[in-house]
Enzyme design. Structure first.
Site: not given
Length: 982
Positions: A53, A303
């Site tokens: 990510c 994340h």
């Protein structure tokens, strides 16, 4: 619900799914392919490949830098002349990967694309999260280096134009005022956020003046001496795109790991850099263009997402891998990103932000763009790249059409099945007096299960041995009308069909007979028990095994149930799960090995056994009752003679036992001292009365002693195999010195007079003799010892090398860890001498028994009958004391045994010790034979640890804090690599 025991109940078998109206979407499990299509005026997302990510956020940010995208499109490509249509495009360079990726992000019809080619080209581990800030620096450096080889200056210099600025380290001497300046380029400014609340405060600290005093004084070239001075950074020029790295991830000295600073930092959408510049006459007004966010409280997991402003429309978007969200009202809305993953209840509240300002505790990079007065750039995809994009769009359209067709076909099949089930279910029950079929409930349920197409009908699992429907399987079957059964067999095939004629009368009759016998069995058991109490007179009785009489009722029950069990085994389970052939054969063999009734008195020759202790006579009435249950049982009237062959063998066995006893007695008398291990010669202190000694294998001596002690249980020893002490060339494998020490356990020394008797009693394959020669009147130092045959040096060397290799290349060997308390050491050598094995103690005890008690027939205790066999290699002979003792290490109090291998490291051993003794590795002080073991990376083999070694463990202090040991284990896992997911 369905009544499973009732074959007429057809409710609750899965029909409710089909009755009534059904939504078409329930006929398939294929998502609408149009859900994967890019929406109008939307951006394209990027697939997260596991832990990528952070890469996706940077790619989206760089894609929306129109100048960088335009320059990359201008790079010449190997496919500029076109690619054959039947060949897939494979980019060869980083530039080509970025070109293709940006072209897809610009004009693809997909909602998201796969960046795996780009990630693979960079050599990134998709399962391991990298440092995002470090990745940004390294990639920019790589891109600049790659573009520096381009001829077009707009391409070659794009990284410097967009991202590169200059600052100077300026040092001023306090004594003479001399100014020293070192100019340096930068691509981002790394700003410390600890102790600050506003971005401007962080920039101010970055440019703050530093005093150089004391030991840190500056050497002035003018003064030619060390002087007090001041040093600071001056910004000389700024790039078009200003990257500000907020140093959220810092090294924690206390834990030795990185940690995340979850403190709020305020920043504005407009940033005036003029107050921070050395030259004040330029345009330094910047506007916010991207905010990179890290969700999560840990530096090692979490994340990454990005908020990026579209330079053409001025609208803000949130890029979260495949999902892209447009912010309302052209405003940056961090929102929920700041409410996730609260580290603690004491978390500081979010400060109030005015118009045009924002606060974040998760932002780790802010990107500002120089305010532009002209309109933003319009970037067109080059023709060769557009062709590649069109190819990919064609593939996507083909996939969409294929998925839509599959959905259409599934719906069509579902509608047909729906109509079929609605019609057939109404006609499924068999009406009274009408023809019917039996079909398995399991197959019916699969027919009604929309997810699995039904297979052909298989009724073989419910057949009895007569090929008809087994009575016990009725509960697993359902009775359906002949009309529906005809449709099923015509449509799906299979068999055999089970109609009204398939009910098996033979099985029912047999079942009734078995039930009657079972009811009668208890009464017959009482009758037989009373008959057994009567005395049998004359020759009217029959021999029956005592074991059979004890268990005859159980055997009868098992025999009555045998037919049902056979049916169960032959048919297996429903749904045709036939039993494994090997398993059924194995069970048959086991059943054959189990003795049937009265076979316990049958000898190996098939006749009546000779041992009357195992059988008794029963009356004729009792035997007839037993024969009803065991008609095939062997029958022996009480006047029947025993097996003649067994009688002959018994007589021969008695004669052999007598002969063995006589042999043992004669050999014991002849070699009395050898048997009792008394008055044995010793090579270390050679006896004066002889110049010759003979050698035999210690294994022979042990086996011979076993025979003499137990002549009826052990085979006689007829020969001496001295070849085990010789090499293939016939040379001796041991030196004189080794036979006095480590190899003494393999040999036994024989006196010359004993040797004469041994040669008469046994067959000797090789004579081995040691001779002492000494010159007349000379001292002990002139004594020489020679062996016949002589030593074979080559084979001896090979044996030693092999022994050393075995000690260094072991796997799963036992070593002992002894924990030393209060500096009390263990006397390792004492353990074997003080602990004699149970087998040896037993043997020595037997030697002191009266002569008759040495015969095992005299004493049939379990302990003597099942003595453990020990290898000849487990013994060593102590000649002076004349006592044999085991060389195996015996654990003493405070010791624990561990299984280790030679190739494992000392650190891995310390982890094992930590689990065994609760002592952390850094508190362990290990030593072996007085040598300290300290090199954690060394293997046990290289440290001299061999099987049966005893390692001393001294703990610095007892560890009661198990959390500390958890930290050690965590550190060990961290050392293996941080495989952190999203």
């Amino acid at each position: 619900r369905n009544c499973r025991g009732n074959p007429n109940c057809l409710v609750g078998i899965g029909e409710h799914v089909w009755l009534g109206e059904i939504d078409e979407n329930s006929f398939h499990n294929i998502d609408d392919p149009n859900g994967e299509r890019r929406k109008k005026n939307a951006f394209v997302g990027l697939t997260n490949l596991g832990a990528t990510c952070y890469v996706n956020t940077f790619l989206q940010m760089w894609f929306l830098n129109l100048e960088l995208r335009q320059a990359l499109y201008l790079c010449p490509s190997a496919c500029g002349d076109g690619i054959p249509k039947d060949t897939d495009y494979e980019p060869q360079t980083i530039c080509e990967h970025l070109q293709y990726l940006f072209a897809l992000l610009q004009n693809s019809k997909r909602r998201y694309i796969d960046p795996s080619g780009f990630v693979k080209a960079l050599g990134l581990d998709t399962g391991q999260q990298q440092d995002a800030q470090e990745f940004s620096k390294l990639f920019m450096s790589l891109l600049e280096d790659t573009l520096s080889k381009q001829k077009n200056p707009d391409v070659r210099n794009i990284v410097q134009k967009q991202f590169c600025g200059e600052y100077a380290y300026v040092t001023v001497c306090n004594q003479c005022g001399r100014e020293s300046k070192l100019v340096s380029k930068f691509y981002e400014l790394e700003l410390n956020i600890q102790g600050h609340k506003q971005l401007t405060d962080c920039i101010t600290e970055f440019l703050k003046e530093e005093k150089l005093e004391g030991d840190n004084r500056y050497f002035c070239e003018t003064c030619q001496s060390k002087q007090n001075a001041t040093r600071k950074i001056r910004l000389l020029s700024l790039p078009c795109t200003l990257n500000l790295q907020l140093m959220r991830f810092v090294f924690d000295r206390q834990t030795g790991h990185k940690k995340k600073l979850n403190t709020y930092i305020g920043f504005s959408e407009l940033l005036d850099m003029e107050p921070f510049m050395e030259q004040k006459n330029g345009v330094y007004m910047y506007e916010l263009s991207a905010v990179l966010i890290h969700r999560g409280v840990s530096a090692y997991s979490g994340h990454y997402i990005a908020h990026v402003k579209d330079p053409q429309t001025g609208e803000w978007y949130k890029f979260n891998d495949e999902d892209i969200e447009k912010m309302e009202g052209k405003k940056l809305q961090l929102g929920i990103e700041e409410d996730l993953a609260e580290p603690s209840k004491s978390q500081t509240r979010k400060p109030k932000c005015g118009k045009g300002t924002h606060c974040s505790r998760n932002a780790y990079m802010l990107v500002y763009r120089l305010q532009a007065r002209e309109k933003s750039l319009t970037v067109q995809v080059p023709a060769f790249l557009q062709e590649l994009v069109e190819r990919d769009n064609c593939k996507f359209e083909e996939w969409c059409n294929e998925m839509a067709e599959m959905r259409k076909q599934s719906v069509a099949r579902g509608k047909i099945k729906h109509e079929e089930v609605k019609e057939l279910y109404q006609r499924l029950p068999a009406e009274a007096g009408s023809p019917y079929d039996f079909i398995s409930l399991e197959w019916l349920q699969k027919w009604l299960d929309e997810s699995t197409p039904p297979k052909p009908i298989d009724n073989t699992a419910c057949l009895c041995s007569h090929g008809k429907l087994h009575p016990d399987k009725i509960s697993l079957m359902k009775r359906i009308s002949e009309y529906v059964a005809d449709f099923f067999y015509r449509r799906y095939g299979g068999g055999p069909r089970l109609n009204v004629k398939a009910l098996c009368k033979d099985c029912v009759v047999e079942r009734c007979r078995i039930l009657r016998l079972k009811n009668q069995l208890n009464e017959d058991y009482r009758t037989v028990t009373n008959l057994l109490k009567m005395t049998v007179k004359g020759n009217d009785g029959f021999w029956v095994g005592k074991a059979s009489l004890r268990s005859w009722r159980q055997l009868a029950l098992e025999q009555l149930n045998e037919q049902d069990e056979d049916a169960e085994h032959s048919n297996g389970k429903m749904n045709g799960n036939v039993q494994n052939k090997d398993e059924s054969n194995e069970e048959k063999r086991e059943e054959e090995e189990e003795l049937n009734f009265n076979e316990d008195i049958v000898c190996p020759h098939g006749d009546l056994c000779i041992s009357e202790n195992e059988r008794r006579v029963v009356s004729k009435e009792a035997w007839e009752k037993l024969k009803q249950y065991f008609p095939k049982a062997p029958e022996f009237p009480n006047n029947k003679e025993c097996c003649s062959q067994c009688k002959i063998l018994e007589r021969e066995g008695e004669e052999n036992e007598a002969l063995h006893k006589m042999m043992a007695s004669e050999q014991k008398t002849s070699l009395h001292n050898l048997f009792h291990d008394k008055c044995r010669p010793c090579l270390g202190s050679w006896p004066q009365e002889t110049d010759e000694l003979y050698i035999v294998s210690q294994f022979f001596v042990e086996e011979w002693r076993k025979f003499v002690r137990r002549p009826t249980r052990c085979s006689p020893v007829s020969s001496i195999a001295n070849s085990v002490l010789l090499c293939p060339h016939g040379g001796l494998m041991f030196t004189f010195a080794s036979m006095t020490k480590e190899d003494s356990k393999h040999i036994a020394l024989i006196w010359p007079n004993e040797w004469e008797r041994i040669q008469k009693l046994f067959v000797v394959d090789h004579v081995i003799k040691i001779t002492r020669t000494q010159a007349a009147g000379a001292g002990p130092e002139s004594t020489h010892y020679t062996s016949e045959p002589q030593l074979c040096p080559e084979c001896r060397e090979g044996l030693l090398c092999q022994q050393q290799r075995d000690l260094r290349e072991y796997t799963q060997a036992t070593i002992y860890i002894h924990k030393v308390v209060d500096n009390k050491k263990v006397m390792k050598d004492a353990a074997p001498e003080l602990n004699v094995s149970s087998s040896e103690a037993e043997e020595e005890k037997e030697e002191n028994k009266p002569e008759g008690e040495q015969d095992p027939d005299f004493n049939q205790a379990n302990g003597s009958a099942k003595r453990q066999k020990l290898s000849h290699q487990s013994y060593i002979t102590y000649q002076k004391q004349g006592i044999r003792r085991s060389t195996r290490h015996r654990k003493v109090r405070g010791e624990k045994a561990l299984l280790v291998s030679a190739n494992q490291t000392l650190k891995e051993l310390k982890i094992q010790i930590m689990h065994a003794f609760s002592v952390a590795p850094f508190d362990q002080n290990l030593s072996l034979d007085g040598k300290i073991l300290s090199d954690d990376t060394a293997t046990l083999g290289s440290l001299g640890v061999i099987p049966e070694s005893v390692i001393l463990l001294k703990a610095d202090e007892p560890i009661a804090d198990y959390a500390a040991m958890d930290d050690v284990m965590q550190g060990e896992r961290d050392g293996e690599g941080l495989g952190l997911g999203q």
